[in-house]
Design an enzyme around this catalytic site. Structure first.
Site, short mmCIF file in Angstrom:
data_model
loop_
_atom_site.label_atom_id
_atom_site.label_comp_id
_atom_site.label_asym_id
_atom_site.label_seq_id
_atom_site.Cartn_x
_atom_site.Cartn_y
_atom_site.Cartn_z
NE ARG A 44 10.18 27.41 11.85
CZ ARG A 44 11.13 28.35 11.83
NH1 ARG A 44 12.36 28.04 12.25
NH2 ARG A 44 10.87 29.58 11.42
NE ARG A 45 8.03 28.43 5.25
CZ ARG A 45 8.16 29.61 4.65
NH1 ARG A 45 8.44 29.65 3.36
NH2 ARG A 45 8.01 30.73 5.34
CD1 TRP B 281 -6.27 0.50 0.18
CD2 TRP B 281 -8.05 1.86 0.31
NE1 TRP B 281 -5.88 1.61 0.88
CE2 TRP B 281 -6.96 2.48 0.97
CE3 TRP B 281 -9.27 2.52 0.25
CZ2 TRP B 281 -7.07 3.72 1.58
CZ3 TRP B 281 -9.37 3.77 0.86
CH2 TRP B 281 -8.28 4.36 1.51
CG ASP C 252 -9.87 0.77 13.41
OD1 ASP C 252 -9.82 0.33 14.57
OD2 ASP C 252 -10.10 0.04 12.42
CB CYS D 186 -8.05 7.97 8.22
SG CYS D 186 -9.66 7.26 7.89
CG ASN E 47 -2.89 4.21 9.92
OD1 ASN E 47 -3.86 4.19 10.68
ND2 ASN E 47 -3.02 4.10 8.61
CD GLU F 55 -2.45 1.58 2.53
OE1 GLU F 55 -3.68 1.72 2.63
OE2 GLU F 55 -1.66 1.76 3.47
CE1 TYR G 152 -4.73 8.86 3.58
CE2 TYR G 152 -6.17 7.22 2.61
CZ TYR G 152 -5.79 7.98 3.69
OH TYR G 152 -6.47 7.90 4.87
NE ARG H 153 -10.91 12.13 7.94
CZ ARG H 153 -11.85 11.23 8.16
NH1 ARG H 153 -12.52 11.24 9.30
NH2 ARG H 153 -12.14 10.31 7.26
CB SER H 154 -11.01 9.27 11.67
OG SER H 154 -11.75 8.13 12.01
#
Length: 286
Positions: A145-146, A92, A188, A165, A196, A70, A118, A185-186
């Site tokens: 910092r970018r 997926w 599992d 996510c 992840n 992935e 993504y 943000r979310s």
């Protein structure tokens, strides 16, 4: 006692404790899938990537091929999950089935298409190749910092199978070591987060190798961190297990540019010293 007997994997223990805390103290919520969750808002974990180690959870066996394939799929900017399915990776498949696409009104998408999310936005955000830009910044201005990448574009909300996510990550160079911070943000916690964590650890190792650096730390931040109600039994099994030491993953390829990264295959990665407890099966919420 020997040093081996005294070793405690505190990083994996912290992950297990987070799941335990959320089950016992989290807020009960309804959610998009209809399954329901226990959740908290705002949490983080940190992991060392030094000396080749990666946060590959040991309290249940993980599917390394799926994670690597992935990640490489994203790095090539691909969006059709049939490419992954042809390699035996079906992560997926549920979110790109004909039924799921039709439910979202994406009737014009062929089965397997996830839309511009993504990897597509990593490599082509309004014409900007963010991954190539990050590599260039790390090589030419490592104190910047970018060195950031985002795959959240609100204008694409109705053109993708899911809102991303993990919409943002940032690299930082310190003492010749590359560290990564990513935001979810979310999240599992049982099925998704271990996947992840290892994916971003490997991404950091790939970019570090490309830029001639060592790997430093991986930092995870979450908005809504949750455990699905249909995963409670599995989590209760996992948190009773004692973690082993994390394994190492080595990359046996010469990497100097984004073009080299695009040529990576699963066979370029070697897993070293992975000791684990048996896998724990659970249904993914779709």
């Amino acid at each position: 006692m020997s040093e081996k007997e005294l070793f405690v994997n505190l990083e994996e223990v912290a992950y297990l404790n987070l799941m335990k805390w959320i089950i016992n103290n989290g807020t009960e919520n309804l959610d998009r899938t209809g399954i329901g969750t226990y959740s908290t808002f705002g949490t983080h974990l940190e992991f060392s990537l030094e000396d080749g180690y990666v946060p590959m959870m040991t309290t249940k066996k993980m599917f390394l091929k799926g994670i690597i394939e992935e990640l490489l799929f994203f790095l090539r900017g691909e969006t059709n999950s049939k490419i992954l399915e042809a390699k035996g990776v079906n992560i997926w498949k549920g979110n790109t089935s004909r039924e799921f696409l039709n439910k979202l009104g994406l009737t014009n998408y062929p089965e397997g298409e996830m839309g511009p999310m993504y990897g597509y936005l990593w490599r082509n955000f309004n014409g900007v190749d963010q991954i190539a830009n990050m590599i260039n910044l790390i090589k030419t201005n490592p104190s910047s910092r970018r060195i950031i990448c985002t795959c959240y574009d609100p204008s694409l909300h109705n053109k993708t199978v899911l809102d991303p996510c993990h919409p943002f990550f940032q690299f930082n160079v310190e003492n010749n070591k590359l560290s990564c911070m990513f935001v979810m943000r979310s999240s599992d916690l049982f099925l998704g987060l271990p996947f992840n964590l290892l994916s971003y650890a490997l991404l950091t190792k790939i970019i570090a190798k490309t830029c001639g650096l060592e790997s430093g730390r991986l930092i995870y931040f979450a908005g809504n961190a949750h455990v699905y109600k249909n995963h409670i039994e599995q989590v209760n099994t996992q948190i009773l297990r004692k973690p082993y030491r994390f394994p190492k993953i080595e990359i046996d390829a010469d990497l100097n540019s984004i073009k080299d990264i695009e040529k990576l295959t699963y066979d370029n990665f070697e897993l070293v010293g992975y000791k684990y407890h048996p896998s724990i099966k659970a249904e993914m919420a779709v």
